[in-house]
Motif scaffolding. Structure first.
Motif, PDB file in Angstrom:
ATOM      1  N   GLN A 116      46.662  20.954  -1.893  1.00 32.03           N
ATOM      2  CA  GLN A 116      45.928  21.330  -0.689  1.00 32.03           C
ATOM      3  C   GLN A 116      46.861  22.076   0.249  1.00 32.03           C
ATOM      4  N   ARG A 117      46.463  23.273   0.639  1.00 30.36           N
ATOM      5  CA  ARG A 117      47.282  24.125   1.494  1.00 30.36           C
ATOM      6  C   ARG A 117      46.698  24.169   2.905  1.00 30.36           C
ATOM      7  N   TYR A 118      47.566  23.954   3.879  1.00 33.37           N
ATOM      8  CA  TYR A 118      47.184  24.065   5.282  1.00 33.37           C
ATOM      9  C   TYR A 118      47.777  25.364   5.832  1.00 33.37           C
ATOM     10  N   VAL A 119      46.969  26.399   5.853  1.00 30.67           N
ATOM     11  CA  VAL A 119      47.445  27.701   6.316  1.00 30.67           C
ATOM     12  C   VAL A 119      47.480  27.718   7.845  1.00 30.67           C
ATOM     13  N   MET A 120      48.270  28.650   8.396  1.00 28.35           N
ATOM     14  CA  MET A 120      48.370  28.776   9.845  1.00 28.35           C
ATOM     15  C   MET A 120      47.013  29.184  10.420  1.00 28.35           C
ATOM     16  N   GLN A 121      46.616  28.556  11.500  1.00 28.62           N
ATOM     17  CA  GLN A 121      45.347  28.874  12.149  1.00 28.62           C
ATOM     18  C   GLN A 121      45.468  28.647  13.653  1.00 28.62           C
ATOM     19  N   GLY A 122      44.572  29.262  14.397  1.00 29.72           N
ATOM     20  CA  GLY A 122      44.526  29.021  15.831  1.00 29.72           C
ATOM     21  C   GLY A 122      43.993  27.635  16.127  1.00 29.72           C
ATOM     22  N   MET A 123      44.173  27.183  17.362  1.00 31.38           N
ATOM     23  CA  MET A 123      43.731  25.848  17.732  1.00 31.38           C
ATOM     24  C   MET A 123      42.211  25.774  17.738  1.00 31.38           C
ATOM     25  N   PRO A 124      41.606  24.995  16.822  1.00 29.22           N
ATOM     26  CA  PRO A 124      40.137  24.864  16.807  1.00 29.22           C
ATOM     27  C   PRO A 124      39.639  24.163  18.066  1.00 29.22           C
ATOM     28  N   LYS A 125      38.383  24.427  18.402  1.00 31.40           N
ATOM     29  CA  LYS A 125      37.789  23.850  19.600  1.00 31.40           C
ATOM     30  C   LYS A 125      36.926  22.627  19.301  1.00 31.40           C
ATOM     31  N   GLN A 126      36.645  22.378  18.013  1.00 31.53           N
ATOM     32  CA  GLN A 126      35.790  21.245  17.683  1.00 31.53           C
ATOM     33  C   GLN A 126      36.011  20.816  16.250  1.00 31.53           C
ATOM     34  N   LEU A 127      35.578  19.597  15.948  1.00 30.62           N
ATOM     35  CA  LEU A 127      35.544  19.113  14.570  1.00 30.62           C
ATOM     36  C   LEU A 127      34.275  19.624  13.901  1.00 30.62           C
ATOM     37  N   THR A 128      34.391  19.955  12.626  1.00 31.29           N
ATOM     38  CA  THR A 128      33.250  20.411  11.845  1.00 31.29           C
ATOM     39  C   THR A 128      33.062  19.474  10.659  1.00 31.29           C
ATOM     40  N   ALA A 129      31.858  18.968  10.488  1.00 31.84           N
ATOM     41  CA  ALA A 129      31.582  18.014   9.419  1.00 31.84           C
ATOM     42  C   ALA A 129      30.445  18.519   8.543  1.00 31.84           C
ATOM     43  N   PHE A 130      30.528  18.207   7.262  1.00 27.68           N
ATOM     44  CA  PHE A 130      29.489  18.563   6.294  1.00 27.68           C
ATOM     45  C   PHE A 130      28.999  17.288   5.619  1.00 27.68           C
ATOM     46  N   SER A 131      27.694  17.181   5.498  1.00 29.93           N
ATOM     47  CA  SER A 131      27.078  15.988   4.918  1.00 29.93           C
ATOM     48  C   SER A 131      26.143  16.384   3.784  1.00 29.93           C
ATOM     49  N   ASP A 132      26.104  15.538   2.750  1.00 26.51           N
ATOM     50  CA  ASP A 132      25.187  15.784   1.633  1.00 26.51           C
ATOM     51  C   ASP A 132      24.896  14.460   0.937  1.00 26.51           C
ATOM     52  N   ALA A 133      23.801  14.420   0.198  1.00 27.27           N
ATOM     53  CA  ALA A 133      23.412  13.209  -0.532  1.00 27.27           C
ATOM     54  C   ALA A 133      22.773  13.588  -1.855  1.00 27.27           C
ATOM     55  N   ASP A 134      22.919  12.705  -2.825  1.00 18.45           N
ATOM     56  CA  ASP A 134      22.266  12.854  -4.129  1.00 18.45           C
ATOM     57  C   ASP A 134      21.193  11.776  -4.223  1.00 18.45           C
ATOM     58  N   PHE A 135      19.955  12.173  -4.004  1.00 16.09           N
ATOM     59  CA  PHE A 135      18.860  11.211  -3.920  1.00 16.09           C
ATOM     60  C   PHE A 135      18.630  10.500  -5.246  1.00 16.09           C
ATOM     61  N   ALA A 136      18.684   9.161  -5.219  1.00 14.90           N
ATOM     62  CA  ALA A 136      18.418   8.308  -6.385  1.00 14.90           C
ATOM     63  C   ALA A 136      19.237   8.737  -7.593  1.00 14.90           C
ATOM     64  N   GLY A 137      20.506   9.090  -7.338  1.00 10.35           N
ATOM     65  CA  GLY A 137      21.352   9.594  -8.415  1.00 10.35           C
ATOM     66  C   GLY A 137      21.718   8.546  -9.445  1.00 10.35           C
ATOM     67  N   CYS A 138      21.785   7.273  -9.047  1.00  6.35           N
ATOM     68  CA  CYS A 138      22.111   6.211 -10.000  1.00  6.35           C
ATOM     69  C   CYS A 138      20.849   5.826 -10.767  1.00  6.35           C
ATOM     70  N   VAL A 139      20.858   6.024 -12.068  1.00  3.55           N
ATOM     71  CA  VAL A 139      19.660   5.773 -12.875  1.00  3.55           C
ATOM     72  C   VAL A 139      19.396   4.280 -13.052  1.00  3.55           C
ATOM     73  N   LYS A 140      20.374   3.427 -12.773  1.00  2.25           N
ATOM     74  CA  LYS A 140      20.189   1.981 -12.923  1.00  2.25           C
ATOM     75  C   LYS A 140      19.639   1.345 -11.654  1.00  2.25           C
ATOM     76  N   SER A 141      20.258   1.642 -10.517  1.00  4.26           N
ATOM     77  CA  SER A 141      19.845   1.027  -9.255  1.00  4.26           C
ATOM     78  C   SER A 141      18.971   1.945  -8.409  1.00  4.26           C
ATOM     79  N   ARG A 142      18.944   3.240  -8.741  1.00  2.27           N
ATOM     80  CA  ARG A 142      18.233   4.259  -7.965  1.00  2.27           C
ATOM     81  C   ARG A 142      18.763   4.372  -6.535  1.00  2.27           C
ATOM     82  N   LYS A 143      20.019   3.994  -6.344  1.00  2.59           N
ATOM     83  CA  LYS A 143      20.662   4.197  -5.059  1.00  2.59           C
ATOM     84  C   LYS A 143      21.223   5.623  -4.993  1.00  2.59           C
TER      85      LYS A 143
END
Length: 241
Positions: free
Chosen positions: A65-92
């Protein structure tokens, strides 16, 4: 078919090693999580899945993982995702959360949801709640360290139903949704979380929801600042013999 006692011991040992490696390797977080869920009573099929993961690591032993030089960010950015009923046994479903500070990935997680979601929108909402909780905690920690971000956290989701559920007040039609998760609506209303839509094909949080093809996996890893390299790092510990 269940494994023998000796094979079960070996499986448990390997599964925990993979969980340890997954702390730094987001490409195997989902696989390690799924293998760890089966340590109580592993089967032949689980062992085959573990062997596939090990073969992948043999072919791609070094992920940097490379951390390249960047300017000071102004906020945190988050990404969310889900796999609906991905477990075939529990359907969680599986929740995946990625938190960035500018272009730098700070944290990634892949977890199995505790409840069984009855729709894809509901599973996406639970994943957004998980991601928002992690992001708010990280923002508070940054404040303690002297980095005070006055702007709200930008939370990206790829589900329109999730945007609707998180952007209103109250359970609405999905009354079976646990009221303990509705605090996200309050956080959005207070301006602590700013919701935004992202296309599912470019959502890097897809990394922690399921097994991906090589091309898609490489593209998401590149977005997170990861590259495959050959050889060993000059900082690698070596035994003095």
């Amino acid at each position: 078919r269940p494994l023998s006692a000796a094979e079960t011991t070996l499986y448990k040992s390997c599964a925990m090693r993979l969980v340890y490696l997954a702390l730094d390797r987001v490409d195997i977080q989902f696989t390690a999580k799924e293998l760890a869920r089966r340590v109580q009573a592993p089967t032949r099929q689980d062992l085959q899945h573990m062997k596939k993961c090990v073969r992948y690591l043999q072919g791609k032993p070094r992920l940097v993982q490379r951390y390249v030089m960047q300017g000071m960010p102004k906020q945190l950015t988050a990404f969310s995702d889900a796999d609906f009923a991905g477990c075939v046994k529990s359907r969680k479903s599986t929740s995946s959360s990625l938190v960035f500070f500018g272009d730098h990935l700070l944290r990634a997680s892949s977890t199995t949801q505790g409840v069984i979601a009855l729709s894809s929108g509901e599973s996406e909402f639970y994943a957004a709640v998980k991601t928002a909780s992690i992001s708010l905690g990280m923002k508070a920690m940054m404040t303690d360290l002297g980095v005070d971000l006055g702007t709200p956290i930008r939370l990206y989701v790829d589900s329109t139903a999730c945007l609707g559920a998180a952007g209103r007040r109250g359970a609405g039609r999905i009354r079976h949704t646990a009221t303990s998760t509705l605090w996200l609506q309050c956080a959005v209303g207070e301006g602590r979380i700013a919701l935004a839509k992202v296309a599912g094909t470019v959502n890097p949080a897809d990394l922690g929801t399921k097994v991906l093809s090589g091309t898609v996996l490489t593209n998401h890893l590149k977005r997170c600042g990861f590259v495959y390299l050959e050889g060993q790092s000059n900082l690698t510990l070596r035994a003095g013999v």
